[in-house]
Write a protein that holds these residues in place. Structure first.
Motif, PDB file in Angstrom:
ATOM      1  N   HIS A  17       0.818  -1.269  -0.060  1.00  0.00           N
ATOM      2  CA  HIS A  17      -0.041  -0.057   0.081  1.00  0.00           C
ATOM      3  C   HIS A  17       0.921   1.319  -0.037  1.00  0.00           C
ATOM      4  CE1 HIS A  17      -2.978  -2.906   1.224  1.00  0.00           C
ATOM      5  NE2 HIS A  17      -4.006  -2.036   0.908  1.00  0.00           N
ATOM      6  N   LEU A  18       2.140   1.243   0.582  1.00  0.00           N
ATOM      7  CA  LEU A  18       2.897   2.555   0.626  1.00  0.00           C
ATOM      8  C   LEU A  18       3.626   2.662  -0.545  1.00  0.00           C
ATOM      9  CD1 LEU A  18       4.612   2.068   4.164  1.00  0.00           C
ATOM     10  CD2 LEU A  18       2.793   3.452   3.721  1.00  0.00           C
ATOM     11  N   ASP A  19       3.645   1.668  -1.396  1.00  0.00           N
ATOM     12  CA  ASP A  19       4.083   1.683  -2.695  1.00  0.00           C
ATOM     13  C   ASP A  19       3.316   2.577  -3.709  1.00  0.00           C
ATOM     14  OD1 ASP A  19       6.504   0.596  -1.982  1.00  0.00           O
ATOM     15  OD2 ASP A  19       5.931  -1.463  -2.926  1.00  0.00           O
ATOM     16  N   ALA A  20       2.178   2.800  -3.292  1.00  0.00           N
ATOM     17  CA  ALA A  20       1.491   3.691  -4.232  1.00  0.00           C
ATOM     18  C   ALA A  20       1.617   5.402  -4.152  1.00  0.00           C
ATOM     19  CB  ALA A  20      -0.182   3.657  -3.593  1.00  0.00           C
ATOM     20  N   GLY A  65       5.063  12.650  -2.518  1.00  0.00           N
ATOM     21  CA  GLY A  65       3.984  12.587  -1.841  1.00  0.00           C
ATOM     22  C   GLY A  65       3.791  12.088  -0.370  1.00  0.00           C
ATOM     23  N   MET A  66       4.490  11.101  -0.103  1.00  0.00           N
ATOM     24  CA  MET A  66       4.413  10.727   1.568  1.00  0.00           C
ATOM     25  C   MET A  66       4.851  11.535   2.360  1.00  0.00           C
ATOM     26  SD  MET A  66       3.562   8.641   3.738  1.00  0.00           S
ATOM     27  CE  MET A  66       3.027   7.251   2.830  1.00  0.00           C
ATOM     28  N   ALA A  67       6.108  12.651   2.029  1.00  0.00           N
ATOM     29  CA  ALA A  67       6.520  13.565   2.935  1.00  0.00           C
ATOM     30  C   ALA A  67       5.334  14.687   3.121  1.00  0.00           C
ATOM     31  CB  ALA A  67       7.727  14.146   2.315  1.00  0.00           C
ATOM     32  N   PHE A  68       4.921  14.833   1.786  1.00  0.00           N
ATOM     33  CA  PHE A  68       3.704  16.097   1.993  1.00  0.00           C
ATOM     34  C   PHE A  68       2.498  15.556   2.902  1.00  0.00           C
ATOM     35  CE2 PHE A  68      -0.149  17.784   0.445  1.00  0.00           C
ATOM     36  CZ  PHE A  68       0.062  19.189   0.521  1.00  0.00           C
ATOM     37  N   LEU A  69       2.128  14.325   2.832  1.00  0.00           N
ATOM     38  CA  LEU A  69       1.092  13.685   3.819  1.00  0.00           C
ATOM     39  C   LEU A  69       1.337  13.786   5.120  1.00  0.00           C
ATOM     40  CD1 LEU A  69      -1.710  12.121   3.864  1.00  0.00           C
ATOM     41  CD2 LEU A  69      -0.323  10.176   3.692  1.00  0.00           C
ATOM     42  N   SER A  70       2.651  13.380   5.421  1.00  0.00           N
ATOM     43  CA  SER A  70       3.119  13.305   6.803  1.00  0.00           C
ATOM     44  C   SER A  70       3.302  14.825   7.465  1.00  0.00           C
ATOM     45  CB  SER A  70       4.134  12.584   7.035  1.00  0.00           C
ATOM     46  OG  SER A  70       5.456  12.867   6.487  1.00  0.00           O
ATOM     47  N   TRP A  71       3.654  15.685   6.552  1.00  0.00           N
ATOM     48  CA  TRP A  71       3.704  17.212   6.969  1.00  0.00           C
ATOM     49  C   TRP A  71       2.398  17.661   7.371  1.00  0.00           C
ATOM     50  CZ3 TRP A  71       1.985  21.377   4.204  1.00  0.00           C
ATOM     51  CH2 TRP A  71       2.423  22.545   4.530  1.00  0.00           C
ATOM     52  N   ALA A  77      12.192   1.118   2.038  1.00  0.00           N
ATOM     53  CA  ALA A  77      12.198   2.079   3.152  1.00  0.00           C
ATOM     54  C   ALA A  77      12.174   3.431   2.813  1.00  0.00           C
ATOM     55  CB  ALA A  77      13.477   1.879   3.893  1.00  0.00           C
ATOM     56  N   THR A  78      12.398   3.795   1.519  1.00  0.00           N
ATOM     57  CA  THR A  78      12.327   5.281   1.277  1.00  0.00           C
ATOM     58  C   THR A  78      11.131   5.931   1.404  1.00  0.00           C
ATOM     59  OG1 THR A  78      13.940   4.621  -0.780  1.00  0.00           O
ATOM     60  CG2 THR A  78      12.605   6.856  -0.945  1.00  0.00           C
TER      61      THR A  78
END
Length: 227
Positions: A83-86, A91-97, A155-156
């Motif tokens: 699921h994280l590979d989506a 995008g993940m940095a923006f979401l967690s921020w 892990a990225t």
């Protein structure tokens, strides 16, 4: 014209001059008499049970989501990785921020508008969401080691989530230093005192947070932790 004896006057300083001005008079008290002291009134407004329940809820919001996210990362790594590979790292940095910023902003609004419980509730919800993301990303000071052990080559994305949370936290620290500095340096009568107003403080806060996010997304940090 009313008789002079019926007029109610007081001496005040108006524009640097001493003047006698009329003030309203209330022949009858408009506030009912009470035997309660100020301490009794404040005690009645304090709602200690409500605050105790809220404190417990915040504590649960800190512990439970992080534990659940970490359990998912350790026990359901393959499913979580799929699921994280989506997401892209940016995008993940923006979401967690965004999640972290929402929690912090709700806390700030709750302090400014202390009379409304909705902001405290939204803060607790935002805090729970941030803690869940932190748990999934195995947030710690040297997170890149633990994320590589658990997620391996994937892990990225987890590293990007950690960097988003750290960026939001760093932005808060920078804002706090600047805001306190403004309070100390700027005099009350100075036109620059407008910078310490709540609306100006929020604009400054979001500007610093946006700068912190841009540094993470385009400053090479995502590539550094992935190396």
């Amino acid at each position: 014209m009313a008789d002079e004896s019926e007029r109610n006057e007081a001496t005040e300083i108006v524009d640097g001059k001493v003047e006698t001005v009329e003030v309203s008079k209330h022949p009858e008290a408009t506030i009912p008499e009470t035997d309660l002291s100020l301490a009794d009134i404040e005690r009645g407004r304090s709602h200690p049970v409500r605050w105790a329940v809220y404190a417990a809820a915040v504590l649960v919001a800190i512990i439970a989501p992080y534990w659940y996210g970490r359990a998912l990362a350790v026990n359901d790594t393959a499913w979580l990785t799929m699921h994280l590979d989506a997401f892209t790292p940016q995008g993940m940095a923006f979401l967690s921020w965004t999640v972290t910023l929402t929690a912090i902003a709700m806390l700030g609004v709750a302090i400014v508008d202390s009379g409304r419980w909705i902001w405290r509730i939204l803060f607790a919800i935002g805090l729970a969401a941030e803690q869940f993301v932190a748990g999934v990303a195995l947030l710690r000071l040297d997170f890149w080691y633990s994320t590589y052990v658990v997620y391996g080559e994937s892990a990225t994305i987890a590293n990007a989530a950690n960097l988003g949370i750290i960026a939001a936290g760093f932005g808060v620290a920078v804002f706090a230093v600047i805001w306190v500095g403004l309070l100390v340096v700027i005099r009350k009568e100075s036109p620059l005192n407008v910078l310490t107003r709540s609306w100006a403080s929020f604009i400054l806060f979001f500007a610093i947070e946006a700068a912190a996010l841009l540094v993470v997304m385009f400053g090479g940090l995502l590539t550094t932790v992935a190396a």
